[in-house]
Motif scaffolding. Structure first.
Motif, PDB file in Angstrom:
ATOM      1  N   LEU A 115       2.044  -7.199   7.324  1.00 37.16           N
ATOM      2  CA  LEU A 115       2.520  -7.852   6.101  1.00 37.16           C
ATOM      3  C   LEU A 115       3.575  -8.901   6.451  1.00 37.16           C
ATOM      4  N   PRO A 116       3.341 -10.183   6.114  1.00 34.63           N
ATOM      5  CA  PRO A 116       4.338 -11.197   6.456  1.00 34.63           C
ATOM      6  C   PRO A 116       5.533 -11.141   5.507  1.00 34.63           C
ATOM      7  N   ALA A 117       6.670 -11.669   5.949  1.00 33.13           N
ATOM      8  CA  ALA A 117       7.835 -11.791   5.067  1.00 33.13           C
ATOM      9  C   ALA A 117       7.499 -12.821   3.998  1.00 33.13           C
ATOM     10  N   MET A 118       7.826 -12.530   2.744  1.00 38.81           N
ATOM     11  CA  MET A 118       7.485 -13.430   1.645  1.00 38.81           C
ATOM     12  C   MET A 118       8.713 -13.762   0.818  1.00 38.81           C
ATOM     13  N   ASP A 119       8.746 -15.008   0.296  1.00 38.89           N
ATOM     14  CA  ASP A 119       9.768 -15.411  -0.667  1.00 38.89           C
ATOM     15  C   ASP A 119       9.193 -15.251  -2.062  1.00 38.89           C
ATOM     16  N   SER A 120      10.063 -15.354  -3.067  1.00 43.21           N
ATOM     17  CA  SER A 120       9.560 -15.306  -4.443  1.00 43.21           C
ATOM     18  C   SER A 120       8.757 -16.570  -4.724  1.00 43.21           C
ATOM     19  N   GLY A 121       7.876 -16.470  -5.698  1.00 47.18           N
ATOM     20  CA  GLY A 121       7.023 -17.598  -6.046  1.00 47.18           C
ATOM     21  C   GLY A 121       5.628 -17.441  -5.472  1.00 47.18           C
ATOM     22  N   ARG A 122       4.826 -18.494  -5.632  1.00 54.18           N
ATOM     23  CA  ARG A 122       3.411 -18.416  -5.253  1.00 54.18           C
ATOM     24  C   ARG A 122       3.232 -18.332  -3.748  1.00 54.18           C
ATOM     25  N   VAL A 123       2.409 -17.395  -3.322  1.00 58.33           N
ATOM     26  CA  VAL A 123       2.075 -17.276  -1.904  1.00 58.33           C
ATOM     27  C   VAL A 123       0.621 -16.794  -1.796  1.00 58.33           C
ATOM     28  N   VAL A 124      -0.099 -17.370  -0.829  1.00 59.98           N
ATOM     29  CA  VAL A 124      -1.487 -16.967  -0.606  1.00 59.98           C
ATOM     30  C   VAL A 124      -1.543 -16.094   0.649  1.00 59.98           C
ATOM     31  N   LEU A 125      -2.149 -14.918   0.538  1.00 63.09           N
ATOM     32  CA  LEU A 125      -2.306 -14.009   1.672  1.00 63.09           C
ATOM     33  C   LEU A 125      -3.790 -13.840   1.982  1.00 63.09           C
ATOM     34  N   GLU A 126      -4.117 -13.892   3.260  1.00 61.26           N
ATOM     35  CA  GLU A 126      -5.475 -13.527   3.666  1.00 61.26           C
ATOM     36  C   GLU A 126      -5.484 -12.011   3.860  1.00 61.26           C
ATOM     37  N   VAL A 127      -6.404 -11.325   3.189  1.00 63.56           N
ATOM     38  CA  VAL A 127      -6.463  -9.864   3.259  1.00 63.56           C
ATOM     39  C   VAL A 127      -7.768  -9.459   3.934  1.00 63.56           C
ATOM     40  N   THR A 128      -7.659  -8.662   4.977  1.00 64.17           N
ATOM     41  CA  THR A 128      -8.845  -8.259   5.750  1.00 64.17           C
ATOM     42  C   THR A 128      -8.951  -6.740   5.771  1.00 64.17           C
ATOM     43  N   ASN A 129     -10.158  -6.247   5.976  1.00 66.28           N
ATOM     44  CA  ASN A 129     -10.384  -4.805   6.124  1.00 66.28           C
ATOM     45  C   ASN A 129     -10.915  -4.541   7.532  1.00 66.28           C
ATOM     46  N   SER A 130     -10.050  -3.989   8.390  1.00 69.14           N
ATOM     47  CA  SER A 130     -10.440  -3.636   9.755  1.00 69.14           C
ATOM     48  C   SER A 130     -10.677  -2.145   9.904  1.00 69.14           C
ATOM     49  N   GLY A 131     -10.742  -1.431   8.768  1.00 67.28           N
ATOM     50  CA  GLY A 131     -10.944   0.016   8.823  1.00 67.28           C
ATOM     51  C   GLY A 131     -12.412   0.377   8.819  1.00 67.28           C
ATOM     52  N   ALA A 132     -12.670   1.677   8.637  1.00 68.55           N
ATOM     53  CA  ALA A 132     -14.039   2.178   8.574  1.00 68.55           C
ATOM     54  C   ALA A 132     -14.448   2.509   7.141  1.00 68.55           C
ATOM     55  N   GLU A 133     -13.447   2.584   6.219  1.00 71.85           N
ATOM     56  CA  GLU A 133     -13.734   2.857   4.813  1.00 71.85           C
ATOM     57  C   GLU A 133     -13.415   1.603   3.992  1.00 71.85           C
ATOM     58  N   PRO A 134     -13.945   1.536   2.758  1.00 74.32           N
ATOM     59  CA  PRO A 134     -13.515   0.443   1.871  1.00 74.32           C
ATOM     60  C   PRO A 134     -12.020   0.565   1.597  1.00 74.32           C
ATOM     61  N   HIS A 135     -11.341  -0.559   1.398  1.00 79.40           N
ATOM     62  CA  HIS A 135      -9.914  -0.541   1.055  1.00 79.40           C
ATOM     63  C   HIS A 135      -9.610  -1.584  -0.002  1.00 79.40           C
ATOM     64  N   GLU A 136      -8.516  -1.331  -0.739  1.00 83.32           N
ATOM     65  CA  GLU A 136      -8.041  -2.288  -1.739  1.00 83.32           C
ATOM     66  C   GLU A 136      -6.546  -2.498  -1.553  1.00 83.32           C
ATOM     67  N   MET A 137      -6.031  -3.553  -2.183  1.00 81.51           N
ATOM     68  CA  MET A 137      -4.597  -3.847  -2.099  1.00 81.51           C
ATOM     69  C   MET A 137      -4.058  -4.108  -3.493  1.00 81.51           C
ATOM     70  N   ALA A 138      -3.574  -3.042  -4.133  1.00 77.82           N
ATOM     71  CA  ALA A 138      -2.918  -3.197  -5.430  1.00 77.82           C
ATOM     72  C   ALA A 138      -1.444  -3.479  -5.178  1.00 77.82           C
ATOM     73  N   VAL A 139      -0.877  -4.429  -5.914  1.00 78.90           N
ATOM     74  CA  VAL A 139       0.536  -4.784  -5.760  1.00 78.90           C
ATOM     75  C   VAL A 139       1.296  -4.205  -6.948  1.00 78.90           C
ATOM     76  N   LEU A 140       2.258  -3.362  -6.626  1.00 76.36           N
ATOM     77  CA  LEU A 140       2.995  -2.633  -7.646  1.00 76.36           C
ATOM     78  C   LEU A 140       4.460  -3.066  -7.605  1.00 76.36           C
ATOM     79  N   ARG A 141       5.014  -3.354  -8.788  1.00 76.23           N
ATOM     80  CA  ARG A 141       6.429  -3.688  -8.871  1.00 76.23           C
ATOM     81  C   ARG A 141       7.172  -2.478  -9.415  1.00 76.23           C
ATOM     82  N   LEU A 142       8.215  -2.061  -8.711  1.00 76.25           N
ATOM     83  CA  LEU A 142       8.989  -0.890  -9.156  1.00 76.25           C
ATOM     84  C   LEU A 142       9.990  -1.325 -10.215  1.00 76.25           C
ATOM     85  N   GLU A 143      10.002  -0.583 -11.338  1.00 73.76           N
ATOM     86  CA  GLU A 143      10.894  -0.952 -12.446  1.00 73.76           C
ATOM     87  C   GLU A 143      11.622   0.280 -12.960  1.00 73.76           C
TER      88      GLU A 143
END
Ligand SMILES: [Cu+2]
Length: 295
Positions: free
Chosen positions: A185-213
């Motif tokens: 995971l790269p260091a990110m600043d606030s605002g728009r950022v584009v991430l390339e997301v890859t799956n190198s595992g053996a199972e399907p994976h997802e990336m949900a982004v959760l904000r703690l409130e």
């Protein structure tokens, strides 16, 4: 001498602009498709051209929504999927989410915009092969019934691209998903950022982004992965977290580009996919959670 130099300069600029105009005309751009999400339906075209496509999920509903893309395996008809889907829906109340894994016998996960809270929007670019797709929302309502059982399913026909392939989006960094962790995971600043997301595992994976409130990550994870026993009502008041988009499940070897627009705060990447090799436990319970902070 100065004016001579200016004249030459101007000529070069004109030539450069002409070259850029030609380049722009030739450079294919990424098609953009808006997916409207309401309680409980998707709105999007019936047929789109495949290849690299950006999907913008706009949540116009009151509940959280996502759009999991499933591609029917070659030779599988919509009718065949519908009959298996009916069987699975009957099994879910007794077997739980793991019953959904049966759909993978005839269809393959193909990404999609991840869960976004009411009023929000999340963008994902991904490469789609031609074929028959169905979009599904697995998010449960407060009554415990998943949205796909309330009609939140939608067929989509994807045709083969005829134009040259556009260049993939330029990413600020990469997030790799493995069994069972988010790495790189790269260091990110606030605002728009584009991430390339890859799956190198053996199972399907997802990336949900959760904000703690207002609650620590451990407590939020417990709320999300261990829902209250049957009949138990969710705690009163707004939940102490908010979903900010991301990427729905992709197969090993697949990739996608996720645009995030995060204000400062505490966040986590989470994968909720159940693992058939681990008694159907969600990947989050197997360690597939990564906390990060945007300052
Ligand atoms: Cu996972």
């Amino acid at each position: 001498m100065n004016s001579q130099r200016h004249r030459l300069g101007r000529g070069a600029v004109v030539a450069l602009i002409a070259a850029l105009v030609v380049a722009c005309e030739r450079e294919p751009s990424i098609a953009e498709i808006t997916i409207g999400a309401e309680d409980f339906a998707f709105a999007l075209p019936d047929t789109i051209v495949g290849g690299l496509v950006q999907f913008d999920l706009v949540n116009d509903g009151q509940e959280d929504h996502h759009a999991q893309f499933l591609r029917l395996n070659d030779g599988v008809s919509r009718a065949q999927f519908d009959s298996l889907f009916a069987v699975v829906m009957e099994a879910v109340p007794t077997e739980g989410d793991v019953a959904f894994l049966r759909l993978f016998e005839i269809a393959t996960v193909a990404g999609g915009p991840a869960v976004i809270s009411a009023g929000g929007r999340t963008d994902v670019a991904m490469e789609l092969a031609a074929g028959e797709y169905i979009l599904l929302c697995f998010i449960p309502s407060p009554d415990g019934v998943p949205h796909l059982a309330k009609g939140m399913t939608r067929w989509l026909t994807v045709t083969a691209p005829t134009d040259a392939a556009p260049e993939p989006p330029v990413a600020a960094g990469r997030v790799d998903m493995v069994d069972f962790a988010f790495t790189e995971l790269p260091a990110m600043d606030s605002g728009r950022v584009v991430l390339e997301v890859t799956n190198s595992g053996a199972e399907p994976h997802e990336m949900a982004v959760l904000r703690l409130e207002g609650a620590p990550l451990e407590q939020v994870l417990q709320m999300l992965t261990e829902p209250p026993a049957s009949g138990g009502a969710p705690p009163p008041g707004p939940p102490p977290f908010r979903f900010m988009g991301g990427l729905q499940a992709i197969m090993p070897g697949q990739r996608a580009w996720v645009t995030l627009d995060l204000p400062p705060g505490d966040y986590a990447l989470i994968c909720f996919i159940p693992s058939p090799a681990n008694d159907g436990q969600p990947h989050a319970a197997l360690g597939m959670v990564r906390a990060f902070t945007i300052s």
